[in-house]
Design an enzyme around this catalytic site. Sequence first.
Site, mmCIF file in Angstrom:
data_model
loop_
_atom_site.group_PDB
_atom_site.id
_atom_site.type_symbol
_atom_site.label_atom_id
_atom_site.label_comp_id
_atom_site.label_asym_id
_atom_site.label_seq_id
_atom_site.Cartn_x
_atom_site.Cartn_y
_atom_site.Cartn_z
ATOM 1 N N MET A 30 52.790 5.421 57.161
ATOM 2 C CA MET A 30 53.504 6.511 57.037
ATOM 3 C C MET A 30 54.505 6.542 56.007
ATOM 4 O O MET A 30 55.616 7.271 56.094
ATOM 5 C CB MET A 30 54.037 6.967 58.439
ATOM 6 C CG MET A 30 52.563 7.656 59.507
ATOM 7 S SD MET A 30 53.002 8.780 60.663
ATOM 8 C CE MET A 30 54.475 7.966 61.539
ATOM 9 N N ALA A 32 58.056 4.643 54.522
ATOM 10 C CA ALA A 32 59.430 3.840 55.084
ATOM 11 C C ALA A 32 58.863 2.241 55.191
ATOM 12 O O ALA A 32 58.962 1.904 56.363
ATOM 13 C CB ALA A 32 59.750 4.402 56.219
ATOM 14 N N HIS A 34 58.331 -1.717 55.259
ATOM 15 C CA HIS A 34 59.469 -2.628 55.458
ATOM 16 C C HIS A 34 58.317 -3.911 55.294
ATOM 17 O O HIS A 34 57.160 -3.969 54.918
ATOM 18 C CB HIS A 34 60.061 -2.649 56.731
ATOM 19 C CG HIS A 34 58.997 -2.396 57.921
ATOM 20 N ND1 HIS A 34 58.193 -3.298 58.532
ATOM 21 C CD2 HIS A 34 58.975 -1.333 58.764
ATOM 22 C CE1 HIS A 34 57.382 -2.681 59.410
ATOM 23 N NE2 HIS A 34 58.007 -1.523 59.782
ATOM 24 N N GLU A 35 58.851 -5.052 55.799
ATOM 25 C CA GLU A 35 58.171 -6.265 55.445
ATOM 26 C C GLU A 35 57.087 -6.577 56.238
ATOM 27 O O GLU A 35 55.689 -7.044 56.172
ATOM 28 C CB GLU A 35 58.844 -7.660 55.524
ATOM 29 C CG GLU A 35 59.956 -7.774 54.615
ATOM 30 C CD GLU A 35 59.285 -8.110 53.200
ATOM 31 O OE1 GLU A 35 58.210 -8.662 53.229
ATOM 32 O OE2 GLU A 35 59.834 -7.429 52.110
ATOM 33 N N HIS A 37 54.743 -3.857 57.033
ATOM 34 C CA HIS A 37 53.819 -2.968 56.403
ATOM 35 C C HIS A 37 53.168 -4.207 55.138
ATOM 36 O O HIS A 37 52.020 -4.139 55.029
ATOM 37 C CB HIS A 37 54.244 -1.954 55.585
ATOM 38 C CG HIS A 37 54.794 -0.720 56.540
ATOM 39 N ND1 HIS A 37 56.075 -0.493 56.815
ATOM 40 C CD2 HIS A 37 53.961 -0.217 57.531
ATOM 41 C CE1 HIS A 37 55.978 0.570 57.863
ATOM 42 N NE2 HIS A 37 54.895 0.746 58.245
#
Length: 284
Positions: A30, A32, A34-35, A37
């Site tokens: 979705m 936004a 970050h590490e 993902h």
Amino acid sequence: MERLTTPEQAYQFVMQRRMRGETVGLVPTMGALHEGHLSLVKLSRQTCDHTVATIFVNPTQFAPTEDLSKYPRTLQQDCDSLERMGTDAVFLPANETMYPDGFSTMVGVPEVGKTLEGVCRPTHFQGVTTIVLKLFNLLPATHAVFGSKDYQQLRVIEAMVRDLNVPIEIVPGKTVREPDGLAMSSRNRYLSEGDRRRALLLSAALNRASEMTQDGVSSVSDLESEMRRVLLGSAETAGVDKIDYATVVDARTLCPIDQLRSPAIALIAAYVGQTRLIDNRILL
């Protein structure tokens, strides 16, 4: 990295590679990012010949009282991160593409999704199963990678794929944590400095349950009581604001158990300020 915006582009991108006998990994998100993902993208690239990520803030998995309008949207930054990771393509559908006028078909939730999050957020998993199956149809990849931090979601998707004979292999990715132990989440950016410190109580409670297990404690009620004690803090340390659940269940079915047996998992959902956080730890 190709940017795909229409169903036709998405389907063609995957099928061209499938027809050459190549594997394609799908990483639904979705945004936004970050590490955590990006670790899923890395796992997909290690597993498959090609990797496609998706970015779509899915409205059907949010209840009317939840944070859909506030959910962080960082599209350009996300695309830059995906490109640096070597992602082959990203699918960026519009809301009307995924939910056209007159849309009324939803995918049922398997049994494993009817406890825990299924009780606290009754409409959530129906939105998850629906959008994930739609993505699987639009991007008929050989593999799909999902993080283990959303453990119940992972189990729900595995069950849906099994029950509906979806020809895709689900690949679980490990939970990625900050150096202090906080599980990475797009919602962490909502936390104030003080809330960020209190959020560490989730991993602390899970660590305590793991320590007790290693010391031979097998009573689930004892483990759950201790997790709640840690979450609620002390005279010196403020606790979380609300606990939706802090429980130990069977790791396959997510059904309640009385005594610890293999496999088992501890799961927590709690509010810190206005932010709802989840975390988990395999105990056996």
